[in-house]
Design a protein around this motif. Structure first.
Motif, PDB file in Angstrom:
ATOM      1  N   ALA A 185      15.568   8.158 -40.032  1.00 38.98           N
ATOM      2  CA  ALA A 185      16.079   9.083 -39.011  1.00 38.98           C
ATOM      3  C   ALA A 185      16.795   8.314 -37.894  1.00 38.98           C
ATOM      4  CB  ALA A 185      14.932   9.902 -38.432  1.00 38.98           C
ATOM      5  N   ALA A 203      24.066  10.644 -41.960  1.00 36.85           N
ATOM      6  CA  ALA A 203      23.795  11.978 -42.504  1.00 36.85           C
ATOM      7  C   ALA A 203      23.243  11.967 -43.931  1.00 36.85           C
ATOM      8  CB  ALA A 203      25.066  12.819 -42.470  1.00 36.85           C
ATOM      9  N   GLU A 253      21.002  14.900 -48.143  1.00 33.90           N
ATOM     10  CA  GLU A 253      21.085  14.920 -46.689  1.00 33.90           C
ATOM     11  C   GLU A 253      19.764  14.429 -46.110  1.00 33.90           C
ATOM     12  OE1 GLU A 253      22.955  18.243 -44.531  1.00 33.90           O
ATOM     13  OE2 GLU A 253      23.310  19.071 -46.541  1.00 33.90           O
ATOM     14  N   ALA A 278      18.488  14.888 -43.178  1.00 36.11           N
ATOM     15  CA  ALA A 278      17.771  15.930 -42.433  1.00 36.11           C
ATOM     16  C   ALA A 278      16.923  16.809 -43.360  1.00 36.11           C
ATOM     17  CB  ALA A 278      18.757  16.789 -41.647  1.00 36.11           C
ATOM     18  N   LYS A 279      17.344  16.985 -44.611  1.00 32.33           N
ATOM     19  CA  LYS A 279      16.628  17.848 -45.552  1.00 32.33           C
ATOM     20  C   LYS A 279      15.453  17.153 -46.222  1.00 32.33           C
ATOM     21  CE  LYS A 279      20.399  20.979 -46.594  1.00 32.33           C
ATOM     22  NZ  LYS A 279      21.285  21.548 -47.616  1.00 32.33           N
TER      23      LYS A 279
END
Length: 197
Positions: A113, A118, A191, A193-194
């Motif tokens: 993170a 991305a 991704e 974030a996923k």
């Protein structure tokens, strides 16, 4: 007396006997009907339980009531002790097996993170700790290898990823992936974030 008078007297007596006979027959039929009706109505209703006998009391004397016998005494039963297995520990939502350090997936999620990128290249999803340990050994401590917790069909697994990239195209190519980590399948872009827990 004339015959007519005598005949009238006989008819009157016969009539009177007939009326009496009819009345008694009607009473008999009525009584039978009443008995049948009472029997039919009683048949449909339950029989009340017999009332408990009241103690007999005489003036000046008390007669003891027969007491119910005491309940039977149950013999003590000795049950041999059976060794029961210890209870299983409660299941966590997605536990991390002991072969993979517990802090490592959380550390890897934080490091991934923090890259600010991305996409990452997903090498595989492993549900066996020895597969994850083998990939870590082949990566020789490379800081671009990320192990993230995942759940597949209710089982605790790990998503093994490499690097952080700005686009899905760069993540699919994973040009900086070491040869030791290249498998038969091409890495897939996911991704970040996923996939973070």
């Amino acid at each position: 007396m004339s015959e007519e008078q005598e005949s009238a007297r006989d008819d009157g007596g016969t009539r009177e006997a007939g009326v009496r006979g009819f009345a008694s027959s009607a009473l008999l039929v009525g009584a039978v009907g009443a008995v049948l009706l009472a029997g039919w109505s009683l048949r449909g209703s339950p029989t009340p339980p017999p009332a408990a006998a009241a103690p007999e009391v005489k003036l000046g004397k008390t007669v003891p009531v027969e007491a119910a016998p005491p309940p039977p005494v149950e013999a003590a039963v000795t049950v041999p002790e059976v060794e029961t297995p210890p209870p299983a520990p409660p299941r966590a939502a997605a536990p991390v097996p002991a072969a993979v350090p517990v802090a490592k997936p959380a550390d890897d999620a934080g490091r991934l993170a923090a890259t600010g990128r991305a996409f990452t290249a997903q090498l595989l999803v492993a549900c066996r700790a020895d597969t994850v340990d083998r990939l870590r050994a082949e990566a020789r401590g490379a800081d671009k290898l990320y192990v993230l917790p995942a759940t597949v069909h209710g089982s605790s697994c790990w998503r093994v990823c490499w690097g952080a990239y700005g686009s899905a195209k760069e993540a699919s190519a994973a040009a900086d992936l070491p040869k030791a980590l290249r498998g038969k399948e091409h890495p897939g872009a996911v991704e970040i974030a996923k996939v973070l827990p």
